[in-house]
Design a protein around this motif. Sequence first.
Motif, PDB file in Angstrom:
ATOM      1  N   ARG A 117       1.646  -6.550  13.059  1.00 54.91           N
ATOM      2  CA  ARG A 117       1.160  -4.991  13.255  1.00 54.91           C
ATOM      3  C   ARG A 117       1.543  -4.067  11.980  1.00 54.91           C
ATOM      4  NH1 ARG A 117       1.582  -0.590  12.529  1.00 54.91           N
ATOM      5  NH2 ARG A 117       2.107   1.584  12.598  1.00 54.91           N
ATOM      6  N   GLY A 134      -6.872   6.093   4.987  1.00 53.95           N
ATOM      7  CA  GLY A 134      -5.927   5.827   5.459  1.00 53.95           C
ATOM      8  C   GLY A 134      -5.161   6.640   5.267  1.00 53.95           C
ATOM      9  N   GLY A 161       8.089   5.951   4.358  1.00 59.07           N
ATOM     10  CA  GLY A 161       9.746   5.837   3.972  1.00 59.07           C
ATOM     11  C   GLY A 161      10.269   5.140   5.160  1.00 59.07           C
ATOM     12  N   ALA A 183      -4.618   6.501   0.557  1.00 59.21           N
ATOM     13  CA  ALA A 183      -3.196   6.137   1.190  1.00 59.21           C
ATOM     14  C   ALA A 183      -1.539   6.337   1.006  1.00 59.21           C
ATOM     15  CB  ALA A 183      -3.625   4.406   1.408  1.00 59.21           C
ATOM     16  N   ALA A 184      -1.900   7.992   0.389  1.00 58.23           N
ATOM     17  CA  ALA A 184      -0.736   8.097   0.248  1.00 58.23           C
ATOM     18  C   ALA A 184      -0.558   9.826   1.372  1.00 58.23           C
ATOM     19  CB  ALA A 184      -0.214   8.274  -1.062  1.00 58.23           C
ATOM     20  N   ASN A 242      -2.960   9.938 -10.479  1.00 55.38           N
ATOM     21  CA  ASN A 242      -3.711   9.424 -10.099  1.00 55.38           C
ATOM     22  C   ASN A 242      -4.752  10.302  -9.237  1.00 55.38           C
ATOM     23  OD1 ASN A 242      -2.285   7.904  -7.560  1.00 55.38           O
ATOM     24  ND2 ASN A 242      -0.147   8.583  -8.506  1.00 55.38           N
ATOM     25  N   ASP A 267       5.801   5.875   9.372  1.00 58.35           N
ATOM     26  CA  ASP A 267       5.710   6.075   8.935  1.00 58.35           C
ATOM     27  C   ASP A 267       5.968   6.224   7.523  1.00 58.35           C
ATOM     28  OD1 ASP A 267       3.157   8.055   9.191  1.00 58.35           O
ATOM     29  OD2 ASP A 267       4.296   9.248   7.832  1.00 58.35           O
ATOM     30  N   ARG A 277       8.749  10.059   9.656  1.00 58.89           N
ATOM     31  CA  ARG A 277       8.341   9.990   8.339  1.00 58.89           C
ATOM     32  C   ARG A 277       9.648  10.841   7.783  1.00 58.89           C
ATOM     33  NH1 ARG A 277       3.206  12.477   5.039  1.00 58.89           N
ATOM     34  NH2 ARG A 277       2.290  10.783   6.326  1.00 58.89           N
ATOM     35  N   ASN A 297      -3.181  10.244   6.479  1.00 59.45           N
ATOM     36  CA  ASN A 297      -2.987  11.410   7.551  1.00 59.45           C
ATOM     37  C   ASN A 297      -3.505  12.131   6.491  1.00 59.45           C
ATOM     38  OD1 ASN A 297      -2.924   9.946  10.222  1.00 59.45           O
ATOM     39  ND2 ASN A 297      -0.793   9.360   9.839  1.00 59.45           N
ATOM     40  N   THR A 316      -2.143  -1.083  10.375  1.00 63.16           N
ATOM     41  CA  THR A 316      -3.197  -0.478   9.667  1.00 63.16           C
ATOM     42  C   THR A 316      -4.225  -0.829   8.368  1.00 63.16           C
ATOM     43  OG1 THR A 316      -1.289   0.778  10.627  1.00 63.16           O
ATOM     44  CG2 THR A 316      -2.852   2.514   8.803  1.00 63.16           C
ATOM     45  N   ASP A 326       0.645   3.980  -7.317  1.00 58.41           N
ATOM     46  CA  ASP A 326       1.413   4.668  -6.411  1.00 58.41           C
ATOM     47  C   ASP A 326       2.423   5.615  -6.609  1.00 58.41           C
ATOM     48  OD1 ASP A 326       3.547   4.167  -8.255  1.00 58.41           O
ATOM     49  OD2 ASP A 326       5.036   2.290  -7.584  1.00 58.41           O
ATOM     50  N   HIS A 327       3.735   6.425  -6.197  1.00 54.16           N
ATOM     51  CA  HIS A 327       3.801   7.309  -6.539  1.00 54.16           C
ATOM     52  C   HIS A 327       4.274   8.140  -8.005  1.00 54.16           C
ATOM     53  CE1 HIS A 327       7.702   5.832  -5.841  1.00 54.16           C
ATOM     54  NE2 HIS A 327       8.123   7.160  -6.968  1.00 54.16           N
ATOM     55  N   PHE A 337      -0.184   2.532  -2.924  1.00 53.58           N
ATOM     56  CA  PHE A 337       0.109   1.081  -2.705  1.00 53.58           C
ATOM     57  C   PHE A 337       1.306   0.489  -2.286  1.00 53.58           C
ATOM     58  CE2 PHE A 337       0.283  -3.700  -4.584  1.00 53.58           C
ATOM     59  CZ  PHE A 337      -0.878  -3.791  -4.060  1.00 53.58           C
ATOM     60  N   GLY A 338       1.612   1.205  -0.736  1.00 60.16           N
ATOM     61  CA  GLY A 338       2.433   0.947   0.650  1.00 60.16           C
ATOM     62  C   GLY A 338       2.227   0.161   1.432  1.00 60.16           C
ATOM     63  N   ASN A 339       2.570   0.093   2.727  1.00 58.43           N
ATOM     64  CA  ASN A 339       1.675  -0.949   3.318  1.00 58.43           C
ATOM     65  C   ASN A 339       0.515   0.013   3.671  1.00 58.43           C
ATOM     66  OD1 ASN A 339       1.345  -0.530   6.724  1.00 58.43           O
ATOM     67  ND2 ASN A 339       3.254  -1.788   6.623  1.00 58.43           N
ATOM     68  N   VAL A 340      -0.440   0.436   3.677  1.00 62.51           N
ATOM     69  CA  VAL A 340      -1.439   1.064   4.075  1.00 62.51           C
ATOM     70  C   VAL A 340      -2.390   0.162   3.396  1.00 62.51           C
ATOM     71  CG1 VAL A 340      -3.217   2.065   5.011  1.00 62.51           C
ATOM     72  CG2 VAL A 340      -0.796   2.905   6.543  1.00 62.51           C
TER      73      VAL A 340
HETATM   74  P1  NAD Z   1       4.771   3.616   2.217  1.00 62.76           P
HETATM   75  O1  NAD Z   1       5.350   4.971   2.461  1.00 62.76           O
HETATM   76  O2  NAD Z   1       4.627   2.298   2.994  1.00 62.76           O
HETATM   77  O3  NAD Z   1       3.933   3.959   1.080  1.00 62.76           O
HETATM   78  C1  NAD Z   1       2.900   4.644   0.069  1.00 62.76           C
HETATM   79  C2  NAD Z   1       2.429   4.785  -1.099  1.00 62.76           C
HETATM   80  O4  NAD Z   1       1.962   5.924  -1.783  1.00 62.76           O
HETATM   81  C3  NAD Z   1       4.251   4.494  -1.715  1.00 62.76           C
HETATM   82  O5  NAD Z   1       3.042   3.751  -2.158  1.00 62.76           O
HETATM   83  C4  NAD Z   1       3.616   5.813  -2.829  1.00 62.76           C
HETATM   84  O6  NAD Z   1       4.563   5.214  -4.330  1.00 62.76           O
HETATM   85  C5  NAD Z   1       2.611   6.313  -2.191  1.00 62.76           C
HETATM   86  N1  NAD Z   1       2.698   7.620  -2.209  1.00 62.76           N
HETATM   87  C6  NAD Z   1       3.492   8.539  -2.864  1.00 62.76           C
HETATM   88  N2  NAD Z   1       3.044   9.871  -3.247  1.00 62.76           N
HETATM   89  C7  NAD Z   1       2.378   9.564  -3.749  1.00 62.76           C
HETATM   90  C8  NAD Z   1       1.499  10.137  -4.579  1.00 62.76           C
HETATM   91  N3  NAD Z   1       2.374  11.758  -4.977  1.00 62.76           N
HETATM   92  N4  NAD Z   1       0.123   9.746  -5.207  1.00 62.76           N
HETATM   93  C9  NAD Z   1      -0.022   8.759  -4.950  1.00 62.76           C
HETATM   94  N5  NAD Z   1       0.882   7.508  -4.269  1.00 62.76           N
HETATM   95  C10 NAD Z   1       1.522   8.111  -3.319  1.00 62.76           C
HETATM   96  O7  NAD Z   1       4.029   4.678   3.459  1.00 62.76           O
HETATM   97  P2  NAD Z   1       2.629   3.990   4.624  1.00 62.76           P
HETATM   98  O8  NAD Z   1       3.374   3.405   5.862  1.00 62.76           O
HETATM   99  O9  NAD Z   1       1.651   3.134   3.606  1.00 62.76           O
HETATM  100  O10 NAD Z   1       1.647   5.648   5.070  1.00 62.76           O
HETATM  101  C11 NAD Z   1       0.698   5.719   3.630  1.00 62.76           C
HETATM  102  C12 NAD Z   1      -0.275   6.734   4.775  1.00 62.76           C
HETATM  103  O11 NAD Z   1      -0.654   6.323   5.788  1.00 62.76           O
HETATM  104  C13 NAD Z   1       0.362   7.488   5.096  1.00 62.76           C
HETATM  105  O12 NAD Z   1       0.175   9.290   5.266  1.00 62.76           O
HETATM  106  C14 NAD Z   1       0.476   7.926   6.357  1.00 62.76           C
HETATM  107  O13 NAD Z   1       1.101   8.693   7.773  1.00 62.76           O
HETATM  108  C15 NAD Z   1      -0.593   7.166   7.036  1.00 62.76           C
HETATM  109  N6  NAD Z   1      -0.022   6.020   8.278  1.00 62.76           N
HETATM  110  C16 NAD Z   1       0.472   5.223   7.973  1.00 62.76           C
HETATM  111  C17 NAD Z   1       0.887   3.699   8.920  1.00 62.76           C
HETATM  112  C18 NAD Z   1       1.434   2.552   9.127  1.00 62.76           C
HETATM  113  O14 NAD Z   1       0.750   2.422  10.074  1.00 62.76           O
HETATM  114  N7  NAD Z   1       1.940   2.473   8.062  1.00 62.76           N
HETATM  115  C19 NAD Z   1      -0.543   4.291   9.856  1.00 62.76           C
HETATM  116  C20 NAD Z   1      -1.578   5.235  10.015  1.00 62.76           C
HETATM  117  C21 NAD Z   1      -1.233   6.421   9.175  1.00 62.76           C
END
Ligand code: NAD
Length: 423
Positions: A194, A323, A156, A301-302, A287, A154, A82, A325, A198, A250-251, A227-230
């Motif tokens: 991949r 979504g 970032g 999912a953030a 949020n 993860d 991360r 952790n 998630t 998003d953030h 609205f990131g990956n997950v």
């Molecule tokens: P990412 O960086 O792709 O996206 C994160 C999103 O959350 C972004 O849209 C960001 O702007 C937003 N965000 C950040 N801070 C925020 C806040 N305070 N309020 C609202 N939105 C906020 O990350 P990701 O890979 O999508 O991971 C998101 C979560 O899912 C994390 O907890 C990560 O540990 C968990 N996760 C990810 C995966 C994976 O395969 N990527 C697998 C299991 C768990």
Amino acid sequence: MGYIEPAPITDKENPFESMMERFNIAAEKLGLDLETYEVLKSPAKQVIVSLPIVMDDGHKKVFEGYRVIHSNTLGPSKGGVRYDMDVNLDEVKALAAWMTWKCAVVDIPYGGAKGGIKCDPANMSKGELERLTRAYTVKMYEIFGPDIDIPAPDMGTGPQEMAWIMDEYSKAQGKTVQAVVTGKPLVLGGSLGRVEATGRGVMVSAMEALRKMKINPNGATAAIQGFGNVGSNAAKLLAQKGLKITAISDHTGAFFNPDGIDLREASEYRATYKTLEGFTGGEKITNEALLELEVDVLVPAAKEDVINIKNADAIKAKLIVEGANGPTGAKADKILHEKGVVVVPDILANAGGVTVSYFEWVQNRLGYKWTRDRVNRRSDRIMKEAFERVFGIAEKHNVSLRIASYMVAITKVADTYKLRGSF
Ligand code: NAD
């Protein structure tokens, strides 16, 4: 058994303590012996490194990097890296332990680990991020390895960072070692499916839970935080199943549209501007307000601890599918359970990612590529079987899906530990 210590009364929960509170309840239900309890709760290895990096303007900046291996009882440890300003040892410790339980819940032969660097990737150049990632890999040469500890993306980080880790590790080995890391770009041995894995697992978990709750997904509503990956993939796949996504965020803030957010438009906006700030496809809300919307399904999912003692009472969703952790604090969990809100916990709901990471590792070692359809079918099956396993334990012991997930995971790791010994 006397090993449960009361948690401190604070608004903001320490992620490791929050994880341990749930672990303790499950351990107590299982009657886990104190000796095994001590082994299972203690991280096997904790590493902190300093990473001096030359920034683009020529000055040197020192970053702090972490890797925690929580357990290697079930196999090599697995867990993401991360990049975020909030990264700290307790967070990484909690995330590493969650990986152990997650792999055990979906019955994958991995232990748990997590890494992180305290940095602000959004405000770093590609060159700075590459130097940082390579420096981190050099410091972790002794820890990483396809049979020892396998990083993944993860928050970032993504395929590009994984490519740098793979390349830097391969340099030291004098040969290409694809299986040292998962979540790689496709051309470097990444797996089809991949990127969406998630979010797909979140969708499968949500569909299983809705079926048990007798809620028709067609026309049901959902709000997605992050609205990131997950989050973006979960939103897209839930919409394909007939759900109406009424809010995303998003953030920078959240957007609400009772007629349903146009997800294609939102994705294109984010791809262009790297953020949802300025998006006009919905009313701007906070949020915090998104979490309290009247929806059938809420997908945090953030980040961790967004559903906590302050807002748990105000949550109106019937189903929460985690979504992220650790998005729900231990105290909030109790409130939600009493209110009858069903929570599919992180260690089950977001396990689709590590499942397809495992498939990527298997494909790398076989030197063979599976089709997207094969990957999706196999991961869907694993997610559904895990959901059924957990649901059965929850019914049998009259506990929440979270405690049941921990019970499944602890049983698996404890039984393995007792059979094989102390490694
Ligand atoms: P990412 O960086 O792709 O996206 C994160 C999103 O959350 C972004 O849209 C960001 O702007 C937003 N965000 C950040 N801070 C925020 C806040 N305070 N309020 C609202 N939105 C906020 O990350 P990701 O890979 O999508 O991971 C998101 C979560 O899912 C994390 O907890 C990560 O540990 C968990 N996760 C990810 C995966 C994976 O395969 N990527 C697998 C299991 C768990």
